[in-house]
Scaffold this motif. Structure first.
Motif, short mmCIF file in Angstrom:
data_model
loop_
_atom_site.label_atom_id
_atom_site.label_comp_id
_atom_site.label_asym_id
_atom_site.label_seq_id
_atom_site.Cartn_x
_atom_site.Cartn_y
_atom_site.Cartn_z
N LYS A 107 -55.15 -38.84 -66.07
CA LYS A 107 -55.57 -36.76 -66.03
C LYS A 107 -57.13 -36.53 -66.64
N THR A 133 -61.40 -33.86 -70.72
CA THR A 133 -60.69 -33.33 -71.93
C THR A 133 -60.97 -32.70 -72.79
N ASP A 140 -48.52 -35.33 -79.67
CA ASP A 140 -48.82 -34.12 -78.19
C ASP A 140 -47.80 -34.86 -77.98
N GLU A 152 -56.39 -36.80 -73.78
CA GLU A 152 -55.54 -36.55 -73.23
C GLU A 152 -55.10 -37.81 -71.85
N SER A 153 -56.37 -39.22 -71.87
CA SER A 153 -56.33 -39.67 -70.91
C SER A 153 -55.58 -41.08 -71.05
N LYS A 156 -50.85 -39.95 -77.61
CA LYS A 156 -52.15 -39.93 -77.18
C LYS A 156 -53.20 -40.60 -78.00
#
Ligand code: GAL
Length: 411
Positions: free
Chosen positions: A4, A8, A27, A365-366, A374
């Motif tokens: 991603k 973010t 998430d 996010e990553s 997450k």
């Protein structure tokens, strides 16, 4: 590997209990396997069959007197790789200066020893764990024990694939590799190579280290188009991660493999132009092999990471071309701020960034500790160092430059 976009920054305030973090961001978006080495993501909370605890031979620092800040367990992987000595010292100093009692161990790159070290910290009733995993998958059982004991865990520098991990502090490791790839493209001017072909070899890191895959993919995502077009040619044909990986980041292992490649593919006078190395300990071995076993007269472009003293000397001497520097003193400052926020039950979000004057991204996010979970991450920014900007390292105050032009670390 899908990744991603970094950066973010979610403005949502996460409802954070003391243990919340990776396993509870809510998430549910399915995500790509982010155990980037290519092996399957470890299922969350599997019970690793731990070896009988080896006698603790760790370099543990005796716990200081009880401080009112609480007790922190700091588990570093080894002292045989230069940077971790600095990480351990910086973390220990930061937390002690902030009034915490600390237990610092180095586990000699032996996973069973690290399990034992962390179990000892839990037995000493630490309030929080900071862990740089030797092999994240080997820590599943003791991470579950930390969760059962309600002890929050900060995965330090290397992500641990277990939902007991509350937060992750590291550098943008994909960008570390990307910087290495881009350095090669720019310094060989591959954009304007025309019909020229440049011969490349590759040395990646420890497959047990979750970071190694990010470094590898970050670089290869930049270089693969040039390999596919024929501008870059891997003469040995060794390109996949498992083939080019280096157990425990070991210098001698990297040296031996590089010697084998040179004798097998370059003894006939074939020119070697560039060797992609994911970090400095492996670059040291590759540079030694090239010095002793490469017959060509050209200077080979060699990449690295960490700013190890021997490699900085090689950069001054023109033997290594670049290293990606990560200010691990800053990493310890961010880790302290995060730990203080966790222990005081504060909501953890990007507002924490304002508590330190360090370039850092808050990323939700990553990284995941298991599919869909997450892990809120604080990612510092890496920098390219060559012989043209060594002064930048001196300006950090963490290195001094001798009259010979060589750099020494101050701690
Ligand atoms: C990685 C770390 C790098 C590299 C290697 C050896 O996980 O992020 O700095 O040097 O380990 O310690």
């Amino acid at each position: 590997m899908k990744r991603k976009l970094l950066g973010t920054l979610l403005s949502v305030t996460m409802a954070v209990s003391l243990l919340a973090g990776c396993g509870s961001s809510g998430d549910s978006a399915p995500a790509a396997n982010n155990n980037a080495g290519g092996n399957d993501a470890a299922p969350a909370n599997t019970e690793a069959a731990a070896e009988p605890a080896a006698p603790a031979e760790s370099q543990a620092e005796a716990p200081a007197t009880t401080a009112d800040g609480g007790k922190i367990g700091i588990s570093m992987p080894t002292q045989s790789l230069e940077r971790w000595n600095r990480d351990g010292a910086y973390l220990n100093d930061q937390f002690k200066a902030a009034g915490y009692e600390t237990i610092l161990t180095y586990s000699d790159n032996k996973s069973e020893q690290q399990v034992n070290d962390i179990q000892n910290m839990l037995a000493e009733n630490v309030d929080l764990l900071i862990v740089a995993a030797i092999d994240g998958e080997a820590l599943n059982m003791v991470m579950n024990e930390a969760a059962d004991a309600n002890v929050p865990v900060i995965a330090y520098d290397r992500l641990i694939m277990n939902d007991a991990v509350s937060y992750y502090v590291s550098f943008d490791n994909y960008t570390v590799g990307k910087l290495q790839g881009e350095f090669i493209v720019e310094n060989l001017d591959l954009e304007n190579a025309g019909d020229s072909v440049y011969n490349l070899e590759i040395t990646a890191g420890d497959p047990a280290d979750n970071n190694a895959g990010y470094f590898y993919h970050g670089a290869m995502d930049v270089l693969n188009p040039y390999i596919e077009s024929g501008t870059l040619n891997v003469v040995s044909g060794q390109t996949d991660f498992d083939t080019v990986a280096t157990e425990q980041w070991n210098t001698d292992t990297a040296l031996e493999r590089a010697q084998n490649i040179l004798s097998s593919y370059y003894a006939d006078g074939t020119q070697l132009d560039v060797w992609l190395c994911s970090n400095d300990s492996t670059a040291l071995g590759v540079a030694q092999a090239i010095t002793s076993d490469y017959a060509g007269s050209n200077s080979v472009l060699i990449t690295g990471q960490d700013g190890d003293e021997a490699n900085l000397k090689n950069i001054v001497d023109g033997i290594q071309t670049m290293t990606v520097y990560k200010n691990v003193s800053n990493e310890s400052v961010v880790t302290l701020s995060l730990a203080q926020a966790i222990l005081s039950g504060e909501t953890i979000d990007e507002s924490l960034l304002s508590s330190f004057d360090i370039e850092c991204a808050y990323d939700t996010e990553s990284y995941e500790t298991s599919a869909g979970n997450k892990c809120p991450s604080f990612l510092l920014v890496p920098n390219v160092i060559t012989k043209d900007n060594l002064q930048d390292l001196v300006d950090t105050g963490l290195y001094t430059m001798g009259e010979d032009g060589y750099l020494s670390a101050t701690n």
